[in-house]
Design a protein around this motif. Structure first.
Motif, short mmCIF file in Angstrom:
data_model
loop_
_atom_site.label_atom_id
_atom_site.label_comp_id
_atom_site.label_asym_id
_atom_site.label_seq_id
_atom_site.Cartn_x
_atom_site.Cartn_y
_atom_site.Cartn_z
N PRO A 61 -31.28 31.08 -29.42
CA PRO A 61 -31.30 31.40 -30.86
C PRO A 61 -32.11 32.68 -31.04
CG PRO A 61 -32.77 29.57 -30.36
CD PRO A 61 -32.03 29.88 -29.10
N GLY A 62 -31.64 33.60 -31.84
CA GLY A 62 -32.38 34.86 -32.02
C GLY A 62 -32.09 35.82 -30.86
N ILE A 63 -33.17 36.36 -30.28
CA ILE A 63 -33.04 37.34 -29.19
C ILE A 63 -32.38 36.68 -27.98
CG2 ILE A 63 -34.34 38.85 -27.63
CD1 ILE A 63 -36.60 38.88 -29.70
N SER A 64 -31.45 37.38 -27.32
CA SER A 64 -30.78 36.83 -26.14
C SER A 64 -31.71 36.86 -24.93
CB SER A 64 -29.52 37.64 -25.82
OG SER A 64 -29.87 38.88 -25.21
N GLY A 65 -31.34 36.09 -23.92
CA GLY A 65 -32.10 36.08 -22.67
C GLY A 65 -32.14 37.45 -22.02
N ARG A 70 -35.20 42.44 -20.81
CA ARG A 70 -35.37 43.88 -21.01
C ARG A 70 -36.74 44.20 -21.62
NH1 ARG A 70 -35.37 47.77 -24.22
NH2 ARG A 70 -35.08 46.54 -26.10
N GLN A 71 -37.12 43.44 -22.64
CA GLN A 71 -38.40 43.69 -23.31
C GLN A 71 -39.58 43.41 -22.39
OE1 GLN A 71 -38.93 42.17 -27.31
NE2 GLN A 71 -36.79 42.53 -27.82
N VAL A 72 -39.50 42.33 -21.62
CA VAL A 72 -40.60 42.00 -20.72
C VAL A 72 -40.71 43.03 -19.61
CG1 VAL A 72 -41.43 40.31 -19.01
CG2 VAL A 72 -40.60 39.53 -21.24
N ARG A 73 -39.56 43.39 -19.00
CA ARG A 73 -39.59 44.33 -17.87
C ARG A 73 -39.91 45.76 -18.31
NH1 ARG A 73 -37.92 43.65 -12.88
NH2 ARG A 73 -36.69 45.56 -12.97
N GLN A 74 -39.73 46.07 -19.58
CA GLN A 74 -40.12 47.38 -20.10
C GLN A 74 -41.64 47.56 -19.98
OE1 GLN A 74 -38.97 47.86 -24.25
NE2 GLN A 74 -37.84 49.68 -23.68
N ARG A 75 -42.37 46.47 -20.19
CA ARG A 75 -43.85 46.51 -20.15
C ARG A 75 -44.38 46.05 -18.80
NH1 ARG A 75 -45.43 44.71 -25.45
NH2 ARG A 75 -47.60 44.53 -24.77
N ARG A 76 -43.63 45.19 -18.10
CA ARG A 76 -44.10 44.63 -16.83
C ARG A 76 -42.96 44.73 -15.81
NH1 ARG A 76 -45.52 38.92 -17.38
NH2 ARG A 76 -46.62 39.24 -15.42
N ARG A 77 -42.82 45.92 -15.22
CA ARG A 77 -41.68 46.22 -14.33
C ARG A 77 -41.56 45.28 -13.14
NH1 ARG A 77 -37.76 48.43 -16.40
NH2 ARG A 77 -36.91 48.68 -14.32
N HIS A 78 -42.69 44.73 -12.68
CA HIS A 78 -42.68 43.92 -11.46
C HIS A 78 -42.18 42.50 -11.68
CE1 HIS A 78 -46.44 43.06 -13.50
NE2 HIS A 78 -46.41 41.89 -12.89
N VAL A 79 -41.97 42.09 -12.94
CA VAL A 79 -41.52 40.72 -13.20
C VAL A 79 -40.13 40.51 -12.61
CG1 VAL A 79 -40.80 39.10 -15.02
CG2 VAL A 79 -42.95 40.37 -15.25
N ALA A 95 -24.71 42.28 -18.75
CA ALA A 95 -25.89 42.39 -19.62
C ALA A 95 -27.14 41.91 -18.90
CB ALA A 95 -25.67 41.58 -20.90
N ALA A 96 -27.02 40.83 -18.15
CA ALA A 96 -28.16 40.31 -17.40
C ALA A 96 -28.60 41.31 -16.34
CB ALA A 96 -27.78 38.98 -16.74
N ARG A 97 -27.64 41.83 -15.59
CA ARG A 97 -27.98 42.77 -14.50
C ARG A 97 -28.53 44.08 -15.04
NH1 ARG A 97 -23.42 40.52 -10.75
NH2 ARG A 97 -24.63 38.82 -9.88
#
Length: 120
Positions: A61-65, A70-79, A95-97
């Protein structure tokens, strides 16, 4: 069986039963698990610090996985991220890749999931 060095996983799925099922199996494999049922709930658990591994459903619901990744890896590339979905069409997988995640179809193959996470 000890815990792994990058042993924390954030599991995100709006189906709480499935999220808990994935969490139980990951705990058996030595991971510490945090659960969220939406990307909006997951973001504060992932940023600015958080688990080294992210497993998320694509359709939330809301933002997709994929957008969450994308948002997390923008700030934390190593995740290291894995997107799971019952939808395996080219657009979902792409989209996932593109977000920087591995993709696994539902039902989740826990052997494949463990191999991806162990390689992180």
């Amino acid at each position: 069986m000890g815990t792994k060095s990058s042993n924390s996983v954030l599991v995100v799925d709006d189906n709480q039963d499935l999220a808990e099922n994935i969490a139980e199996i990951l705990v058996l494999h030595g991971y510490a698990v945090v659960i969220a049922t939406s990307a909006e709930e997951a973001l504060p658990k992932a940023l600015p610090q958080g688990p080294a591994l992210l497993v998320t459903d694509f359709r939330l619901p809301g933002i997709s996985g994929a957008e969450l990744v994308r948002q997390v890896r923008q700030r934390r590339r190593h995740v290291r991220a894995v997107v799971i979905s019952a939808y395996t069409d080219d657009r979902t997988v792409a989209a996932a890749r593109e977000a920087g995640a591995d993709f696994l179809p539902k039902p989740v193959d826990f052997g494949a999931l463990s191999r991806i996470l162990d390689a992180a």
